[in-house]
Design a protein around this motif. Structure first.
Motif, PDB file in Angstrom:
ATOM      1  N   UNK A  23      31.551 135.358  27.123  1.00 51.25           N
ATOM      2  CA  UNK A  23      31.998 135.408  28.506  1.00 51.25           C
ATOM      3  C   UNK A  23      33.706 135.250  28.449  1.00 51.25           C
ATOM      4  N   UNK A  24      34.116 134.914  26.925  1.00 48.19           N
ATOM      5  CA  UNK A  24      35.408 134.789  26.673  1.00 48.19           C
ATOM      6  C   UNK A  24      35.885 136.052  26.374  1.00 48.19           C
ATOM      7  N   UNK A  25      34.977 137.111  26.322  1.00 54.34           N
ATOM      8  CA  UNK A  25      35.709 138.388  26.257  1.00 54.34           C
ATOM      9  C   UNK A  25      35.282 139.290  27.247  1.00 54.34           C
ATOM     10  N   UNK A  26      34.810 138.714  28.365  1.00 54.07           N
ATOM     11  CA  UNK A  26      34.665 139.701  29.805  1.00 54.07           C
ATOM     12  C   UNK A  26      35.981 139.784  30.303  1.00 54.07           C
ATOM     13  N   UNK A  27      36.272 141.034  30.426  1.00 54.69           N
ATOM     14  CA  UNK A  27      37.527 141.466  30.820  1.00 54.69           C
ATOM     15  C   UNK A  27      37.779 141.094  32.272  1.00 54.69           C
ATOM     16  N   UNK A  28      36.615 141.405  33.037  1.00 52.27           N
ATOM     17  CA  UNK A  28      36.569 141.040  34.505  1.00 52.27           C
ATOM     18  C   UNK A  28      36.903 139.735  34.862  1.00 52.27           C
ATOM     19  N   UNK A  72      49.833 143.324  42.209  1.00 53.41           N
ATOM     20  CA  UNK A  72      49.987 144.027  41.000  1.00 53.41           C
ATOM     21  C   UNK A  72      48.988 144.730  40.512  1.00 53.41           C
ATOM     22  N   UNK A  73      49.043 145.667  39.849  1.00 55.56           N
ATOM     23  CA  UNK A  73      47.928 146.467  39.155  1.00 55.56           C
ATOM     24  C   UNK A  73      47.394 145.654  38.137  1.00 55.56           C
ATOM     25  N   UNK A  74      45.930 145.345  37.715  1.00 58.86           N
ATOM     26  CA  UNK A  74      45.506 144.655  36.657  1.00 58.86           C
ATOM     27  C   UNK A  74      46.179 145.124  35.147  1.00 58.86           C
ATOM     28  N   UNK A  75      46.088 146.567  35.229  1.00 60.31           N
ATOM     29  CA  UNK A  75      46.458 147.143  33.842  1.00 60.31           C
ATOM     30  C   UNK A  75      47.923 146.511  33.585  1.00 60.31           C
ATOM     31  N   UNK A  76      48.775 146.264  34.501  1.00 64.58           N
ATOM     32  CA  UNK A  76      49.894 145.559  34.297  1.00 64.58           C
ATOM     33  C   UNK A  76      50.074 144.173  33.785  1.00 64.58           C
ATOM     34  N   UNK A  77      48.787 143.512  34.058  1.00 64.78           N
ATOM     35  CA  UNK A  77      48.911 142.071  33.531  1.00 64.78           C
ATOM     36  C   UNK A  77      49.120 142.205  31.850  1.00 64.78           C
ATOM     37  N   UNK A  78      48.885 143.452  31.239  1.00 63.97           N
ATOM     38  CA  UNK A  78      49.152 143.368  29.736  1.00 63.97           C
ATOM     39  C   UNK A  78      50.737 143.309  29.433  1.00 63.97           C
ATOM     40  N   UNK A  79      51.501 143.584  30.116  1.00 57.98           N
ATOM     41  CA  UNK A  79      53.043 143.695  30.069  1.00 57.98           C
ATOM     42  C   UNK A  79      53.179 142.195  29.876  1.00 57.98           C
ATOM     43  N   UNK A  80      52.609 141.137  30.680  1.00 54.12           N
ATOM     44  CA  UNK A  80      53.002 139.852  30.646  1.00 54.12           C
ATOM     45  C   UNK A  80      52.433 139.123  29.133  1.00 54.12           C
ATOM     46  N   UNK A 118      41.882 141.968  24.058  1.00 60.46           N
ATOM     47  CA  UNK A 118      42.581 143.333  23.854  1.00 60.46           C
ATOM     48  C   UNK A 118      42.305 143.617  22.427  1.00 60.46           C
ATOM     49  N   UNK A 119      42.280 142.634  21.306  1.00 59.40           N
ATOM     50  CA  UNK A 119      42.254 142.979  19.864  1.00 59.40           C
ATOM     51  C   UNK A 119      40.663 143.176  19.774  1.00 59.40           C
ATOM     52  N   UNK A 120      39.634 142.642  20.189  1.00 60.07           N
ATOM     53  CA  UNK A 120      38.488 143.232  20.081  1.00 60.07           C
ATOM     54  C   UNK A 120      37.982 144.391  20.799  1.00 60.07           C
ATOM     55  N   UNK A 121      38.603 144.793  21.817  1.00 58.04           N
ATOM     56  CA  UNK A 121      38.529 145.940  22.587  1.00 58.04           C
ATOM     57  C   UNK A 121      39.136 147.291  21.884  1.00 58.04           C
ATOM     58  N   UNK A 122      40.561 146.941  21.394  1.00 59.06           N
ATOM     59  CA  UNK A 122      41.285 147.908  20.850  1.00 59.06           C
ATOM     60  C   UNK A 122      41.863 147.756  19.433  1.00 59.06           C
ATOM     61  N   UNK A 123      41.551 146.790  18.706  1.00 54.81           N
ATOM     62  CA  UNK A 123      42.342 146.472  17.428  1.00 54.81           C
ATOM     63  C   UNK A 123      43.557 146.421  17.568  1.00 54.81           C
ATOM     64  N   UNK A 124      44.518 146.369  16.600  1.00 56.63           N
ATOM     65  CA  UNK A 124      45.869 146.576  16.518  1.00 56.63           C
ATOM     66  C   UNK A 124      46.383 147.394  15.665  1.00 56.63           C
ATOM     67  N   UNK A 125      47.636 147.849  15.964  1.00 56.40           N
ATOM     68  CA  UNK A 125      48.408 148.933  15.178  1.00 56.40           C
ATOM     69  C   UNK A 125      48.573 148.564  13.828  1.00 56.40           C
ATOM     70  N   UNK A 252      45.542 137.832  18.384  1.00 52.57           N
ATOM     71  CA  UNK A 252      44.262 137.808  18.918  1.00 52.57           C
ATOM     72  C   UNK A 252      43.071 138.014  17.966  1.00 52.57           C
ATOM     73  N   UNK A 253      43.311 137.955  16.642  1.00 50.32           N
ATOM     74  CA  UNK A 253      42.223 138.210  15.669  1.00 50.32           C
ATOM     75  C   UNK A 253      41.696 136.886  15.176  1.00 50.32           C
ATOM     76  N   UNK A 254      40.679 136.283  16.127  1.00 49.73           N
ATOM     77  CA  UNK A 254      40.282 135.130  15.695  1.00 49.73           C
ATOM     78  C   UNK A 254      39.299 135.075  14.879  1.00 49.73           C
ATOM     79  N   UNK A 255      38.620 136.203  14.304  1.00 50.15           N
ATOM     80  CA  UNK A 255      37.970 136.188  13.221  1.00 50.15           C
ATOM     81  C   UNK A 255      38.560 136.170  12.048  1.00 50.15           C
ATOM     82  N   UNK A 256      39.759 136.595  11.792  1.00 50.01           N
ATOM     83  CA  UNK A 256      40.614 136.232  10.765  1.00 50.01           C
ATOM     84  C   UNK A 256      40.898 134.994  10.562  1.00 50.01           C
ATOM     85  N   UNK A 257      41.294 134.437  11.639  1.00 53.52           N
ATOM     86  CA  UNK A 257      41.757 132.838  11.648  1.00 53.52           C
ATOM     87  C   UNK A 257      40.520 132.060  11.083  1.00 53.52           C
ATOM     88  N   UNK A 258      39.316 132.423  11.346  1.00 52.54           N
ATOM     89  CA  UNK A 258      38.168 131.612  10.899  1.00 52.54           C
ATOM     90  C   UNK A 258      37.928 131.890   9.555  1.00 52.54           C
TER      91      UNK A 258
END
Length: 442
Positions: A23-28, A72-80, A118-125, A252-258
């Motif tokens: 549930x932690x990764x449930x975007x909704x 506010x559009x949900x996709x704009x939440x990422x700007x915050x 976001x990291x789980x869904x898209x990774x990082x640059x 947001x890479x929690x596996x790397x933290x672990x």
């Protein structure tokens, strides 16, 4: 939003981070909680001056059709989310609605959850993965000859332009130097004999050098060792060490933290079992072991053991002073010092121990600056956020200018260099532990 009401008068508490729950990764569900929290923040607005997350949020609300969060559009939440660098100040110093208040706000950890989703869904640059891989970058850049080349290139305007255009690292960001001889290689471990307990301190410490202290700022680490040994505190180091995990946490890479935890915690826990306390020269690393890892791994007894045995260096020294075990044989006054209190030290709830220690030096005046420098480690070097970071740092820089001190300093070496970047007068910061060594004349 519900009607205004008084905040809780009880001490803030943190919930464990339920990061292994699907549930932690449930975007909704994440968006629903973000809407709830953003609505409360919009009605309060106390945190507007802390960082850029809140101005972005409030602008999104004010410019929406309804002028409420539901517009506010949900996709704009990422700007915050992208503007939050987990300084934790909103939670500890501003928000009246943190747990145990019934509204149960923890803005930083909600942003952390969003970063993890976001990291789980898209990774990082590639840039962000590289900047947060501090062990790997330090090992490569610290190779003899290579370190000299890297340091020279980082000061070259042409190369910095190429680095900005091709990699997204701002050309005006102050980048740390790399040293081929690491701090760990410079420390000869003590046996621990002769240690004297004082209050909660065992009187002998294991230094967690940190990736930054090990490769970028070994001098401050050497000064720390000198100050502790001057106070008859034996110092050793762990057999092995990785980055504490804070850069990967902020990504947001929690596996790397672990993964980092699985290397560091057993090594540090063994030292605790052998009677050593632990100190680290970087506040973010201390906070990682004191707060973030215990919240991520609440049922791990070794994590709890390390949490209870790790100290900020000045917290440790002032505990020794409380029990008459800190030497005050200072030989050199420091004059006027502008001291910036690092965010990740402030949120440890230990009080201004660095200021208290430096004030023990005769003929020394400490002007404390309790405001974020805006550095974060990566936020200040990225092309898209460097300018914002310098804007956040401006009040700190202006205060240093007004004070015209003999020395300026921060427990966070990166914050110190951020101040130097803002001053742009050729001056350099001095770590508080280096100032204490200077005062001792050792």
């Amino acid at each position: 939003m519900a009607g205004a009401r008084e905040g809780s008068l009880e001490a803030p508490t943190r919930h464990n981070l339920d990061w292994k729950n699907p549930d932690f990764y449930d975007e909704g569900k994440l968006f629903a909680e973000m809407e709830r929290v953003f609505d409360i923040c919009h009605g309060c607005r106390r945190c507007i001056s802390l960082c850029h997350s809140f101005p972005v949020l409030f602008d999104l609300v004010d410019e929406s059709e309804s002028m409420e969060v539901d517009g506010v559009k949900k996709e704009d939440y990422w700007k915050v989310v992208d503007q939050c660098y987990l300084c934790d100040l909103c939670f500890l110093t501003k928000c009246p609605y943190v747990p145990p208040h019934e509204w149960d706000l923890d803005f930083p950890h909600l942003m952390l959850q969003a970063k993890a989703v976001k990291f789980k869904k898209e990774g990082a640059s590639t840039r962000d993965k590289t900047l947060t891989s501090t062990d790997k970058v330090g090992s490569l850049a610290g190779i003899p000859v290579v370190s000299g080349i890297v340091n020279a290139l980082n000061k070259n305007k042409t190369f910095r332009g190429i680095l900005e255009d091709g990699f997204g690292v701002h050309r005006d960001a102050k980048l740390p130097e790399y040293h081929s001889k690491s701090l760990r290689a410079r420390i000869s471990p003590d046996s621990g004999t002769g240690a004297e307990e004082a209050g909660p301190t065992k009187g002998k410490v294991a230094l967690f050098t940190t990736c930054y202290g090990n490769r970028n700022d070994p001098k401050s680490g050497e000064d720390l060792v000198a100050v502790f040994r001057h106070n008859d505190i034996p110092v050793t180091i762990a057999d092995k060490e990785k980055c504490c995990g804070m850069p990967k946490l902020e990504l947001g890479d929690l596996e790397a933290v672990a993964n980092a935890k699985d290397v560091n915690i057993p090594a540090l826990a063994r030292l605790v079992d052998e009677g050593w306390d632990i100190v680290a020269p970087v506040p973010s690393c201390v906070l990682m072991f004191k707060q973030e890892l215990p919240l991520m791994f609440p049922d791990d007894p070794q994590v709890a053991k390390v949490r209870d045995a790790i100290f900020d260096p000045f917290e440790y020294l002032m505990l020794r002073h409380k029990y008459g075990k800190l030497k005050t044989d200072f030989k050199k006054p420091l004059g006027k010092v502008s001291y910036h209190a690092a965010c990740h030290q402030r949120v440890q709830r230990i009080g201004p121990k660095t200021k208290e220690a430096l004030q023990l030096v005769p003929d020394t005046e400490i002007e404390i600056i309790e405001r974020c420098s805006g550095h974060d480690g990566t936020y200040a070097v990225k092309k898209e956020t460097h300018g914002l970071s310098m804007k956040i740092a401006r009040p700190v820089v202006n205060k240093v200018k007004q004070n015209a001190p003999d020395h300026y300093s921060s427990d966070c070496a990166m914050a110190g260099h951020q101040i130097a970047n803002g001053l742009d007068d050729g001056s350099e910061p001095e770590h508080p532990i280096s100032l204490l060594r200077l005062a001792y004349g050792i």
